[in-house]
Design an enzyme around this catalytic site. Structure first.
Site, PDB file in Angstrom:
ATOM      1  CG  HIS A   1     -23.775  21.783 -40.785  1.00 40.28           C
ATOM      2  ND1 HIS A   1     -24.316  21.895 -39.625  1.00 40.28           N
ATOM      3  CD2 HIS A   1     -23.095  23.182 -40.914  1.00 40.28           C
ATOM      4  CE1 HIS A   1     -24.093  22.784 -38.953  1.00 40.28           C
ATOM      5  NE2 HIS A   1     -23.315  23.613 -39.681  1.00 40.28           N
TER       6      HIS A   1
ATOM      7  CG  ASN B   1     -29.786  16.245 -42.125  1.00 42.12           C
ATOM      8  OD1 ASN B   1     -28.660  16.229 -42.318  1.00 42.12           O
ATOM      9  ND2 ASN B   1     -30.449  16.895 -41.423  1.00 42.12           N
TER      10      ASN B   1
ATOM     11  CE  LYS C   1     -25.180  17.353 -41.834  1.00 38.19           C
ATOM     12  NZ  LYS C   1     -26.456  16.912 -40.881  1.00 38.19           N
TER      13      LYS C   1
ATOM     14  CE1 TYR D   1     -23.963  18.900 -36.608  1.00 33.09           C
ATOM     15  CE2 TYR D   1     -22.351  17.466 -37.374  1.00 33.09           C
ATOM     16  CZ  TYR D   1     -23.353  18.378 -37.473  1.00 33.09           C
ATOM     17  OH  TYR D   1     -23.778  18.475 -38.845  1.00 33.09           O
TER      18      TYR D   1
ATOM     19  CD  GLU E   1     -21.550  26.056 -37.567  1.00 33.39           C
ATOM     20  OE1 GLU E   1     -22.193  25.529 -36.684  1.00 33.39           O
ATOM     21  OE2 GLU E   1     -22.038  26.054 -38.775  1.00 33.39           O
TER      22      GLU E   1
HETATM   23  P1  ADP Z   1     -29.913  21.208 -38.665  1.00 31.83           P
HETATM   24  O1  ADP Z   1     -28.768  20.609 -39.282  1.00 31.83           O
HETATM   25  O2  ADP Z   1     -31.258  21.344 -39.686  1.00 31.83           O
HETATM   26  O3  ADP Z   1     -29.593  22.518 -38.150  1.00 31.83           O
HETATM   27  P2  ADP Z   1     -29.831  20.449 -35.805  1.00 31.83           P
HETATM   28  O4  ADP Z   1     -28.761  21.437 -35.633  1.00 31.83           O
HETATM   29  O5  ADP Z   1     -30.915  20.289 -34.893  1.00 31.83           O
HETATM   30  O6  ADP Z   1     -30.516  20.556 -37.347  1.00 31.83           O
HETATM   31  O7  ADP Z   1     -29.259  18.990 -35.682  1.00 31.83           O
HETATM   32  C1  ADP Z   1     -27.801  18.771 -36.176  1.00 31.83           C
HETATM   33  C2  ADP Z   1     -27.934  17.270 -36.945  1.00 31.83           C
HETATM   34  O8  ADP Z   1     -28.242  16.615 -36.157  1.00 31.83           O
HETATM   35  C3  ADP Z   1     -28.931  17.234 -37.943  1.00 31.83           C
HETATM   36  O9  ADP Z   1     -28.836  17.831 -39.259  1.00 31.83           O
HETATM   37  C4  ADP Z   1     -29.117  15.628 -38.299  1.00 31.83           C
HETATM   38  O10 ADP Z   1     -28.095  15.034 -39.115  1.00 31.83           O
HETATM   39  C5  ADP Z   1     -28.774  15.189 -36.793  1.00 31.83           C
HETATM   40  N1  ADP Z   1     -30.197  15.147 -35.922  1.00 31.83           N
HETATM   41  C6  ADP Z   1     -30.968  16.193 -35.663  1.00 31.83           C
HETATM   42  N2  ADP Z   1     -32.100  15.623 -34.927  1.00 31.83           N
HETATM   43  C7  ADP Z   1     -31.976  14.084 -34.972  1.00 31.83           C
HETATM   44  C8  ADP Z   1     -32.879  13.171 -34.567  1.00 31.83           C
HETATM   45  N3  ADP Z   1     -33.842  13.436 -33.928  1.00 31.83           N
HETATM   46  N4  ADP Z   1     -32.488  11.895 -34.699  1.00 31.83           N
HETATM   47  C9  ADP Z   1     -31.094  11.767 -35.259  1.00 31.83           C
HETATM   48  N5  ADP Z   1     -30.503  12.744 -36.037  1.00 31.83           N
HETATM   49  C10 ADP Z   1     -30.803  14.095 -35.759  1.00 31.83           C
HETATM   50 MG    MG Z   2     -27.993  23.047 -36.715  1.00 31.41          MG
END
Ligand code: ADP
Ligand code: MG
Length: 140
Positions: free
Chosen positions: A117, A114, A11, A51, A128
């Protein structure tokens, strides 16, 4: 366990801090192979489509803005149980909850920024991968 392929994205928070190599080393150390790789800048429409599953979530708009704020590296990772293995190497979504040694524990800035992905299931992995790569661009 079968050999699988999964979609990874490094990212913008990580490309900005020049962490691409350190993150790829984590994948390779875990036995995952990079079988396709491209550095791109996502458009807003592409980020919204990628997304789309999260479009009703309160963080959706911010997430899209973050994902288009800089370059990303999209990759196909291959290996035994690659989908779960990649999720294990990534660590929990919120770096505060991520296990020691995971990418998100070591590198993530926040729950949003974070660093990586990773696809979460076989069907999402296939979709994807198709979103970013033609079959001919994946060389195992
Ligand atoms: P992951 O990437 O671990 O699969 P998710 O699919 O739940 O997590 O969410 C997609 C992305 O959205 C996350 O990697 C993060 O960048 C963002 N995200 C998820 N939850 C939050 C939150 N509560 N606040 C802000 N950004 C979030
Ligand atoms: Mg996810």
């Amino acid at each position: 366990m079968a050999v699988e392929r999964t979609l990874s994205i490094i990212k913008p928070d990580a490309t900005r801090r020049n962490l691409t190599g350190k993150i790829i080393a984590k994948f390779e150390d875990a036995g995952l192979r990079v079988v396709a790789s491209r550095r791109i800048r996502l458009s807003q429409a592409e980020a919204e489509a990628f997304y789309g599953v999260h479009k009703e979530r309160p963080f959706f708009k911010d997430l899209v803005q973050f994902m288009i704020s800089g370059p990303v590296v999209v990759q196909v990772l291959e290996g035994e149980g690659a989908i779960q293995k990649n999720r294990d190497v990534m660590g929990a979504t919120n770096p505060a909850n991520a296990a020691a040694g995971t990418i998100r524990k070591e590198f993530a800035e926040s729950i949003e920024a974070n660093s990586v992905h990773g696809s979460d299931a076989p069907e999402t992995a296939a979709n994807e991968i198709k979103f970013f790569f033609r079959d001919l661009d994946i060389v195992g």
